[in-house]
Design an enzyme around this catalytic site. Structure first.
Site, mmCIF file in Angstrom:
data_model
loop_
_atom_site.group_PDB
_atom_site.id
_atom_site.type_symbol
_atom_site.label_atom_id
_atom_site.label_comp_id
_atom_site.label_asym_id
_atom_site.label_seq_id
_atom_site.Cartn_x
_atom_site.Cartn_y
_atom_site.Cartn_z
ATOM 1 N N CYS A 21 0.688 -1.341 -0.052
ATOM 2 C CA CYS A 21 -0.059 -0.085 -0.050
ATOM 3 C C CYS A 21 0.732 1.121 0.066
ATOM 4 C CB CYS A 21 -1.101 -0.001 1.206
ATOM 5 S SG CYS A 21 -1.747 -1.537 1.468
ATOM 6 N N GLY A 68 1.298 -1.890 5.282
ATOM 7 C CA GLY A 68 1.818 -2.998 6.089
ATOM 8 C C GLY A 68 1.001 -4.197 6.063
ATOM 9 N N CYS A 92 6.201 -13.964 2.234
ATOM 10 C CA CYS A 92 6.039 -12.621 2.710
ATOM 11 C C CYS A 92 5.001 -12.533 3.870
ATOM 12 C CB CYS A 92 6.458 -11.394 1.970
ATOM 13 S SG CYS A 92 6.110 -9.927 2.787
ATOM 14 N N CYS A 130 15.361 -6.759 6.115
ATOM 15 C CA CYS A 130 14.486 -7.855 5.938
ATOM 16 C C CYS A 130 14.865 -8.599 4.717
ATOM 17 C CB CYS A 130 12.946 -7.543 6.051
ATOM 18 S SG CYS A 130 12.077 -8.988 6.008
ATOM 19 N N CYS A 144 12.179 -13.269 3.081
ATOM 20 C CA CYS A 144 11.551 -14.007 1.766
ATOM 21 C C CYS A 144 13.039 -15.034 0.920
ATOM 22 C CB CYS A 144 10.750 -13.311 0.917
ATOM 23 S SG CYS A 144 11.609 -11.749 0.077
HETATM 24 FE FE1 SF4 Z 1 8.460 -9.204 2.666
HETATM 25 FE FE2 SF4 Z 1 10.737 -9.853 1.672
HETATM 26 FE FE3 SF4 Z 1 10.147 -7.509 1.820
HETATM 27 FE FE4 SF4 Z 1 10.959 -9.068 4.291
HETATM 28 S S1 SF4 Z 1 12.055 -8.651 2.352
HETATM 29 S S2 SF4 Z 1 9.166 -7.607 4.071
HETATM 30 S S3 SF4 Z 1 9.828 -11.004 3.379
HETATM 31 S S4 SF4 Z 1 9.238 -8.751 0.845
#
Ligand code: SF4
Length: 472
Positions: free
Chosen positions: A2, A100, A402, A453, A456
């Site tokens: 979003c 989110g 994710c 992060c 994924c």
């Molecule tokens: Fe989602 Fe991958 Fe982004 Fe982490 S890095 S928030 S798992 S898309």
């Protein structure tokens, strides 16, 4: 995924600025959109399904009065969550929108229900709003202290990612970001003489760069309150290790945006350069050394264009535009189902035959998620006479779902999950595939891998992912 926007101004109505900002965030969601505004006395809310330009017109924007407002564009992160934001709760006079995904939503709703607080929609923004209201209502002190306290308690209970904009009727504007800062969130101010005239918050800098100056990011776990006189109060409410979503640099954000201080365009350029260096050390480079004049480098538009240009510069191969995508349709990845994604490729991506005929095409893509887009495009390029197509991905293999707002919910859908490189080459029809590594990705972004992060890619999720809450 979003996009959110929030503006508070000293002297002018904000609906038109919110509208233009939402247009600039349209790439982040095309399923529905909404705008909430307030002028000290009344509230105004308009939301619906479709594109921003389909929902709003001059008449509607004129009706959205007031100097404070928030807006949101959305594509559903799960199939059922199609309810448009912002949400408003009359009891506290609070409007809210977020970017989110709340992982432990079911547990939170159950606990809210036990406290006689009910949600009307399937949207997780409403869960955050109701939870925030529950704590806000129980808190004592000034409005600012109550906002900070409520947001801190929300952060302790909500598992997931959330950048939040809200308006407290008659009091001010409030924003907060999850303690890991998973989703992007920036803000800036506009000065008039020595005084601040406007504050604006958004998912991406591109949405507010024409409204404010001095754009910076909202810190991880930070709450920011701005009162009606535009006095700002900032506080880090809960501090955790930053875990910024790598996919924002790779795919989601627009190239013109800046994220956590780094330019998306620059990062994508770095990724192309890294891929080129990798290629120059590979057996493929040796094999094609006497066919340089046949090689062309091309992007799958638009995201991978900066990477393709730097790839071509590094290798000294020719960069060519070979694909024309119908510019009046949305992004293929963001389409909610496989059938739609396939038909988008078949009908809306065209290959320029005379550019690819008898050529060896080096196709740069931002990522290979389901493999659908790559397969469809490679097939089209080969059908126009390309001799070979070599695929380069600026994202490492995506092998896990994710849970933080990107629509790739099952492992089964991910081409790299349980498939060898050879299998993926076979499925997509590529003569070879080269992926960037996690370390190369992190160094291209300019942040240590521990600050990103990468769940994924490596399965290390920044939050516990337990759909359980003992009590509110
Ligand atoms: Fe989602 Fe991958 Fe982004 Fe982490 S890095 S928030 S798992 S898309």
């Amino acid at each position: 995924m979003c996009g959110i926007i929030g503006i508070i101004s000293k002297e002018k109505w904000v609906s038109y600025d919110i509208y233009h900002s939402l247009l600039n965030l349209q790439h982040r969601g095309q399923d529905n959109a909404g705008i909430f505004t307030t002028d000290d006395q009344y509230i105004y809310l308009e939301k619906g399904k479709g594109l921003v330009s389909e929902i709003f017109n001059n008449v509607k924007l004129e009706q959205l009065k007031g100097r404070m407002g928030i807006g949101q564009v959305r594509y559903p992160t799960t199939v059922k969550k199609e309810d448009a934001q912002p949400f408003y709760i009359d009891l506290g006079g609070i409007a809210m929108a977020h970017n989110g995904n709340v992982y432990n939503e079911t547990a939170l709703r159950q606990r809210l229900k036990e406290n006689r607080i009910y949600c009307d929609s399937d949207c997780d923004a409403e869960t955050i709003l109701k939870l925030f209201y529950y704590y806000f209502d129980k808190s004592r002190g000034t409005i600012i202290e109550r906002c900070f306290n409520a947001a801190k308690l929300v952060m302790q209970k909500v598992d997931g990612s959330y950048s939040v904009v809200s308006v407290i009727r008659g009091a001010g504007f409030f924003a907060f970001r999850d303690p890991h800062g998973i989703r992007p969130f920036v803000f800036g101010k506009k000065m008039k003489g020595n005084n601040v005239n406007t504050y604006a918050f958004a998912s991406e800098s591109v949405a507010i760069e024409d409204i404010v100056d001095n754009i910076e990011h909202v810190k991880c776990g930070e709450g920011i309150f701005i009162d009606q006189n535009l006095k700002i109060y900032r506080k880090v409410l809960l501090k955790k290790n930053p875990q910024h979503c790598m996919f924002e640099w790779v795919y989601f954000s627009r190239s013109v945006s800046k994220l956590e201080g780094s330019s998306i365009n620059h990062v994508r350029g770095n990724l192309g350069k890294e891929l080129a260096k990798k290629y120059q050390q590979s057996p493929l480079y040796e094999r094609l050394s006497n066919q340089k004049n046949k090689i062309i480098v091309a992007a799958i538009p638009e995201t991978s264009r900066p990477a393709s240009i730097t790839f071509a510069r590094q290798t000294k191969y020719q960069y060519k535009d070979i694909l024309e995508k119908n510019r009046f349709i949305g992004r293929i990845f963001i389409k909610p189902n496989e059938k739609l994604r396939r038909s988008e490729i078949i009908y809306n991506v065209k290959v320029i035959e005379e550019v690819v005929k008898n050529k060896i095409v080096f196709l740069i893509d931002d990522s290979i998620v389901r493999g659908t887009t790559s397969k469809g495009i490679i097939k089209k390029i080969k059908s126009k006479g390309a001799k070979e197509v070599h695929l380069f991905s600026t994202c490492p293999p995506i092998v896990n779902p994710c849970y933080y707002g990107v629509n790739m919910p099952t492992k089964k859908e991910l081409i790299a999950h349980n498939k060898t490189l050879k299998d993926i080459e076979e499925y997509t029809g590529a003569d070879s595939i080269t992926y960037i590594t996690i370390d190369e990705l992190a160094s291209s972004i300019g942040l240590h891998a521990s600050k990103l992060c990468l769940a994924c890619l490596n399965g290390r999720y920044p939050t516990p992912l337990l759909n359980y809450i003992d009590k509110l």
